[in-house]
Every structure is written in C-alpha cells, then in structure tokens.
Design an enzyme around this catalytic site. Structure first.
Site, PDB file in Angstrom:
ATOM      1  CD  GLU A 266      -3.071  -1.146   0.481  1.00 46.89           C
ATOM      2  OE1 GLU A 266      -3.349  -0.062   0.086  1.00 46.89           O
ATOM      3  OE2 GLU A 266      -3.776  -2.099   0.171  1.00 46.89           O
ATOM      4  CB  CYS A 300      -1.714   7.004   1.353  1.00 47.24           C
ATOM      5  SG  CYS A 300      -2.813   6.261   2.219  1.00 47.24           S
TER       6      CYS A 300
HETATM    7  P1  NAP Z   1       8.349   4.953   4.630  1.00 42.79           P
HETATM    8  O1  NAP Z   1       9.346   5.810   4.954  1.00 42.79           O
HETATM    9  O2  NAP Z   1       8.215   4.089   3.374  1.00 42.79           O
HETATM   10  O3  NAP Z   1       8.096   4.094   5.925  1.00 42.79           O
HETATM   11  C1  NAP Z   1       7.258   3.313   6.090  1.00 42.79           C
HETATM   12  C2  NAP Z   1       7.942   2.083   7.025  1.00 42.79           C
HETATM   13  O4  NAP Z   1       8.924   1.477   6.279  1.00 42.79           O
HETATM   14  C3  NAP Z   1       8.394   2.536   8.235  1.00 42.79           C
HETATM   15  O5  NAP Z   1       8.071   1.578   9.285  1.00 42.79           O
HETATM   16  C4  NAP Z   1       9.798   2.651   8.151  1.00 42.79           C
HETATM   17  O6  NAP Z   1      10.543   2.568   9.209  1.00 42.79           O
HETATM   18  C5  NAP Z   1       9.954   1.355   7.183  1.00 42.79           C
HETATM   19  N1  NAP Z   1      11.265   1.483   6.353  1.00 42.79           N
HETATM   20  C6  NAP Z   1      11.871   2.960   5.838  1.00 42.79           C
HETATM   21  N2  NAP Z   1      12.853   2.548   5.212  1.00 42.79           N
HETATM   22  C7  NAP Z   1      12.948   1.123   5.371  1.00 42.79           C
HETATM   23  C8  NAP Z   1      13.882   0.207   4.720  1.00 42.79           C
HETATM   24  N3  NAP Z   1      14.998   0.652   4.107  1.00 42.79           N
HETATM   25  N4  NAP Z   1      13.769  -1.046   4.859  1.00 42.79           N
HETATM   26  C9  NAP Z   1      12.916  -1.456   5.603  1.00 42.79           C
HETATM   27  N5  NAP Z   1      11.794  -0.560   6.314  1.00 42.79           N
HETATM   28  C10 NAP Z   1      12.170   0.716   5.796  1.00 42.79           C
HETATM   29  O7  NAP Z   1       6.988   5.876   4.828  1.00 42.79           O
HETATM   30  P2  NAP Z   1       6.592   6.766   5.664  1.00 42.79           P
HETATM   31  O8  NAP Z   1       6.914   8.237   5.439  1.00 42.79           O
HETATM   32  O9  NAP Z   1       6.542   6.226   7.141  1.00 42.79           O
HETATM   33  O10 NAP Z   1       4.922   7.080   5.423  1.00 42.79           O
HETATM   34  C11 NAP Z   1       4.302   7.742   4.276  1.00 42.79           C
HETATM   35  C12 NAP Z   1       4.225   7.006   3.118  1.00 42.79           C
HETATM   36  O11 NAP Z   1       3.043   6.075   3.327  1.00 42.79           O
HETATM   37  C13 NAP Z   1       3.506   8.188   1.947  1.00 42.79           C
HETATM   38  O12 NAP Z   1       4.141   7.762   0.735  1.00 42.79           O
HETATM   39  C14 NAP Z   1       2.054   7.405   1.863  1.00 42.79           C
HETATM   40  O13 NAP Z   1       1.310   7.786   1.042  1.00 42.79           O
HETATM   41  C15 NAP Z   1       2.143   6.103   2.385  1.00 42.79           C
HETATM   42  N6  NAP Z   1       0.867   5.557   3.049  1.00 42.79           N
HETATM   43  C16 NAP Z   1       0.370   4.737   2.144  1.00 42.79           C
HETATM   44  C17 NAP Z   1      -1.096   4.268   2.380  1.00 42.79           C
HETATM   45  C18 NAP Z   1      -1.844   3.176   1.509  1.00 42.79           C
HETATM   46  O14 NAP Z   1      -2.682   2.717   2.149  1.00 42.79           O
HETATM   47  N7  NAP Z   1      -1.546   3.305   0.325  1.00 42.79           N
HETATM   48  C19 NAP Z   1      -1.610   4.459   3.765  1.00 42.79           C
HETATM   49  C20 NAP Z   1      -0.764   5.221   4.733  1.00 42.79           C
HETATM   50  C21 NAP Z   1       0.538   5.957   4.154  1.00 42.79           C
HETATM   51  P3  NAP Z   1      10.808   4.095   9.840  1.00 42.79           P
HETATM   52  O15 NAP Z   1       9.901   4.750  10.395  1.00 42.79           O
HETATM   53  O16 NAP Z   1      11.787   3.674  11.103  1.00 42.79           O
HETATM   54  O17 NAP Z   1      11.880   4.781   8.787  1.00 42.79           O
END
Ligand code: NAP
Length: 499
Positions: A266, A300
């Site tokens: 997602e 999102c």
């Molecule tokens: P993110 O940076 O991708 O982080 C999401 C999760 O992945 C966090 O637990 C993060 O840990 C972890 N993570 C980050 N880098 C990683 C790596 N290299 N390897 C493994 N895990 C890793 O996203 P975010 O900034 O938290 O959230 C915002 C994004 O989520 C936006 O793009 C939004 O659109 C999307 N989103 C999508 C939906 C949907 O249903 N489609 C819903 C909500 C949000 P850390 O926090 O420790 O970095």
C-alpha cells in the site's frame, strides 16, 4: 534527555517500553542494546523510550512466530474469531487512552485520534467476522472417478511494516486479517509512532492471542533496514505486508524476490480532485476540506492536485480559501486544534520546498504559504494551511506527494484534458471528482486510473470496502471480502478412485 511527560491515561501501563516476542515483554537482545526516544511532534517533549532493535530481535521474532504457527493455523476459525473479537472490544473500551496516545505521538488533533481508534477497531471486528467465512470450494468434476476440492490455508509468518500517519489503523488493517487467516505475525511500526502499536499489541495479549502468534519490535529509522533485512532474507517469512512510500515498497519487492514472498504494498499516492462546471460547488469545497485536511494533509489518499473547470474556478477558489484560512492550527493537546504539527522537521522542510518551488514557477499564494512559528513549538513544526492557484504539471507539488496542508489548484477547460492530466502520474491510489451529470460520472469514474474513486464524496475509507492502488501505488487490497486473500493461499485436492 528530560523525563517523560504524563499523558494522564486511565491505564498508564498502555505506554510500553519493550518489544513483545514469544509472549514476553523484553528489552532489545542486541549485544549493546540502545533505546529510541518517542516525542510529541508539537514540542519534542519526551513521551517514552522504546528499544532500538536490531537483527537479534528480528530473528527472535521469526523464531517465535514460526514456532507458534502450526498451532494457530490448526485453531478452529471460530476460536480465532473469538480472540480477535475480544481484541476489538478491548480497543473500543480503551478508546480514550488510545486516542490520546495516537494524537500525542503522531500530532493529529484529539478528535481525529479518537476517530482513528474507531476506524482501526472496525477492521478488527470485520476480520473477526471474516475469519469464520473463509470456506473452501467443491468443484464440478470432469471425471466420474474423481472429486475436486480447494481449501484456503494461511500463508505462514507475515512481516507487517507500517507508517506513522495512522499508527493504529495501519497496524489493525494488517494484523487482524493475518490473525483471522491463521497466520502469525512479526511487526515493525514506524520510528515516529511505535507507542500506539505497542499498546494495541498489549490489548491483543489481554484478548488471548497466544504467545508467539503476534510479535513486535521497534527500531529507529537508522536501524529499520537491519530488522527488515532479516525478515526479507528468511525463508520462513512467507509474506510482507507493507504500507509506506513507493521507494521503500520497491526495495521490499526487489529484496523479497529471492525467497518469492507474497507481497501487499500500500504505497504513496498523488490523488487528483476534479471539480466540473456542473458540480455542486459548496459540496465540492466541503468534500475537499474533509479529504485534504484530515491529519493535516498527511494521508496517502488526500488530494494532492486540484483541477477546477474554468467556469467555476474563481467561485470555487474564493469559497475554498475562506474555509482554509479559518482552520485553527495548534497542538493535539488543545481540543480546538484542527490542524496539528507535521510529523517531523523533514516533513515541514518538504512542504516549504514544494511551496517555494511552485511560487518560483508562477503559482499564486491565495492563503497561507509559510511556516507558523509558535513559542511552544521550538521545531517550527506547523505549516499554515495553504491554497495555491495557477499550479502546473512541472511543479514538485504536482508530481510528488506534498504530505501537508497545501492545495495546489489548476484550472482546466475540457473533460478529456483533465482526465489526461489526472492520469499523468505513475501513481494510482485515490481520485475524486464532483459532477452532477450522470453520464459524465460514469465516463470519468471508468477513465480514472486508480484503485479508489470518490464521486461527490471526500471520505472514502470503510472496512467493508477494498482499499488499495494500481500502478506505482502498489498492489493488494485491505478490508472488504477480499482482505483475507492476501494472507491465504489456495490448496487444491483431487481424490481419485471413486468411480
Ligand atoms: P516510509 O518511509 O516508506 O516508511 C514506512 C515504513 O517502512 C516505516 O516503518 C519505516 O521505518 C520503514 N522503512 C523505511 N525505510 C526502510 C528500509 N530501507 N527497509 C525497511 N523498512 C523501511 O513511509 P512513511 O514516511 O512512514 O509514510 C508515508 C508514506 O506512506 C506516504 O508515501 C504515504 O502515501 C504512504 N501511505 C500509504 C498508504 C496506503 O494505504 N497506500 C497509507 C498510509 C501511508 P522508519 O519509520 O523507522 O523509517
């Protein structure tokens, strides 16, 4: 570091500072364990410390989940459903505490925090019900001597990785279907918001989820990859369920290819919001306010690009700007706040960069357009709700998620032109449009390239509905009657010698 602030929870023990592995609350197993500070994004005050886990914790979580899998899989669906239903009841019984925790660690206004608890619980209740309906099939046989059957089985250990913007709902939307399907779970919440996830796991334990069935480890952003890399490489983890950014989603897809794990992704969106000249303009303004400003624009599915047909453009912008300028910005602890702080300084910098880029390319600021300095917010965590006009496709705010309270408006002339612009993005999560013309409603709904369409409506999410995207917004659906599918595989039986 200062001592933690008090959130005055009815149950102070819902603030947990340990990992949960094999039924035990424990510190990190790393040789030199360290901790991570969880803070209120409005003023950086300390709420609690949690483990900054590493590979040893990640591995212990898989060991526990694998050990618990065969028994949980064999547990009758009705018993699993009863446990999940008790979890739902406990979440709702602790709505006040959980809402407070969500709003303080994530920054959303308190009323939205309480709303998220109800939304998060709705998935738990839904999947408790779905657990008992995951029937198999008997197919018509092509041969008198054979009988053909198929059953649904849990895929095995599921790794759940969640973002910070919905600290409760993103957790329950994954863990509830996993448990309902008979899978066991290893989970890693986001660095910024681990406390809500830990509290939910504590309530799951109290609901009777057996030891090892649900495990959670917390990490800093720096060590997230250390934990998740262990899960990606381990053949016992059969599925990754991830919500987060598209770049991290692509990394997970690539890195899980050697062990061919099942994936639910997602990912990010870039939602268009289209207002046609035949729309109810007041309803469109209200719909945009609901869709855009929930969680300060950090969702999102929130509209990232707003297209308004020339005939109604000026009237729409005038009404919208009046509503946006009246929004009250402030900390989650102030019940009158409608827009909270952004999650962290990086988020505010990105919003500011997008606005400056737009203005440098010709956008006009109608309202907002700047940070808000407050004496009680040393990090300048707030950004003024903003309306920009004359947005163009080359601006960063049109191509990337701004993830903040900024509405860039573009005027358009024809339906064909706006459909091409709306679809002119690699993303395809949500889209919205307002029109009162039935023929146009069907045409546009079918032409939009996305997983979710709001038609004359700004609030779309519901546990009974399939939530997910197309293109680079990912694949898989959460909620609905399809929500269990991602956590199951289908096993086919053919019995012969019957003729
Ligand atoms: P993110 O940076 O991708 O982080 C999401 C999760 O992945 C966090 O637990 C993060 O840990 C972890 N993570 C980050 N880098 C990683 C790596 N290299 N390897 C493994 N895990 C890793 O996203 P975010 O900034 O938290 O959230 C915002 C994004 O989520 C936006 O793009 C939004 O659109 C999307 N989103 C999508 C939906 C949907 O249903 N489609 C819903 C909500 C949000 P850390 O926090 O420790 O970095």
């Amino acid at each position: 570091m200062n001592s933690p602030i008090s959130l005055n929870l009815t149950r102070a023990d819902l603030i947990v500072s340990h990992n949960f592995i094999a039924g035990n609350w424990q510190p990190s197993l790393e040789t030199n364990p360290s901790t991570l500070a969880v803070t209120d994004p409005s003023d950086a005050s300390l709420i609690a410390q949690v483990p900054d886990s590493g590979a040893a914790d990640a591995l212990a979580a898989i060991d526990a989940a694998q050990h618990a899998f065969s028994d949980w899989k064999a547990t009758p669906a009705k018993e699993r459903a009863n446990v999940i239903r008790r979890w739902n009841d406990l979440i709702l019984a602790h709505k006040e505490d959980l809402g407070k925790l969500i709003s303080r660690e994530q920054g959303k206004p308190l009323a939205e925090g309480h709303g998220e608890v109800i939304y998060a619980a709705s998935y738990v209740q839904w999947f408790a019900e779905q657990a008992t309906r995951a029937n198999g099939e008997i197919m018509l046989t092509p041969d008198r001597s054979k009988r053909l059957m198929a059953i649904r089985e849990p895929v095995g250990v599921v790794a759940v990785i969640t973002p910070w913007n919905f600290p409760a709902a993103m957790i329950t939307r994954k863990i509830a279907p996993a448990l309902a399907a008979g899978c066991t779970v290893v989970a890693k919440p986001a660095e910024d918001t681990p406390l809500t996830a830990l509290a939910l796991v504590k309530l799951a334990q109290e609901a009777g989820v057996p030891p090892g069935v649900l495990n959670i480890v917390t990490t800093s952003r720096e060590r997230a990859a250390q934990v998740v890399d262990v899960w990606l490489a381990d053949t016992r983890v059969r599925k990754i369920s991830f919500t987060g950014s598209t770049p991290v989603g692509k990394h997970l897809a690539k890195a899980s290819a050697p062990t061919l794990k099942k994936l639910s992704l997602e990912l990010g969106g870039n939602a268009p919001f289209i207002v046609f000249e035949d729309a109810d303009i007041d309803a469109a303004v209200e719909g945009l306010m609901v869709a855009k400003f929930r969680n300060g624009g950090q969702t999102c599915v929130c509209p990232n690009r707003v297209y308004v047909q020339t005939q109604v453009h000026d009237a729409f912008v005038k009404k919208l700007a009046a509503r946006v300028a009246a929004l009250k910005v402030g900390p989650a602890r102030d019940p009158s706040s409608q827009i909270g702080p952004m999650i962290n300084p990086r988020a505010v910098e990105k919003i500011e960069r997008h606005v400056q880029d737009a203005v440098s390319k010709g956008a006009q600021v109608v309202t907002g357009g700047h940070r808000i300095e407050r004496d009680d917010a040393p990090l300048a965590a707030y950004f003024a709700p903003t309306v920009l006009t004359e947005a163009t496709p080359d601006m960063a705010c049109s191509c990337e998620e701004t993830f903040g309270p900024v509405v860039p408006v573009t005027r358009f002339d024809t339906e064909a032109q706006v459909i091409a612009q709306a679809n002119g993005t690699p993303f395809g999560l949500a889209a919205y449009f307002y029109s009162q013309n039935p023929a146009r409603i069907w045409r546009v709904m079918e032409a939009l390239e996305c997983g979710i369409v709001g038609i004359n409506e700004g609030a779309l999410a519901a546990e009974a509905a399939p939530f997910g995207g197309v293109k680079e917004s990912g694949y898989g659906r959460e909620g609905s009657v399809h929500g269990l599918d991602d956590y199951q595989h289908i096993k086919y039986f053919c019995q012969g010698g019957l003729g």
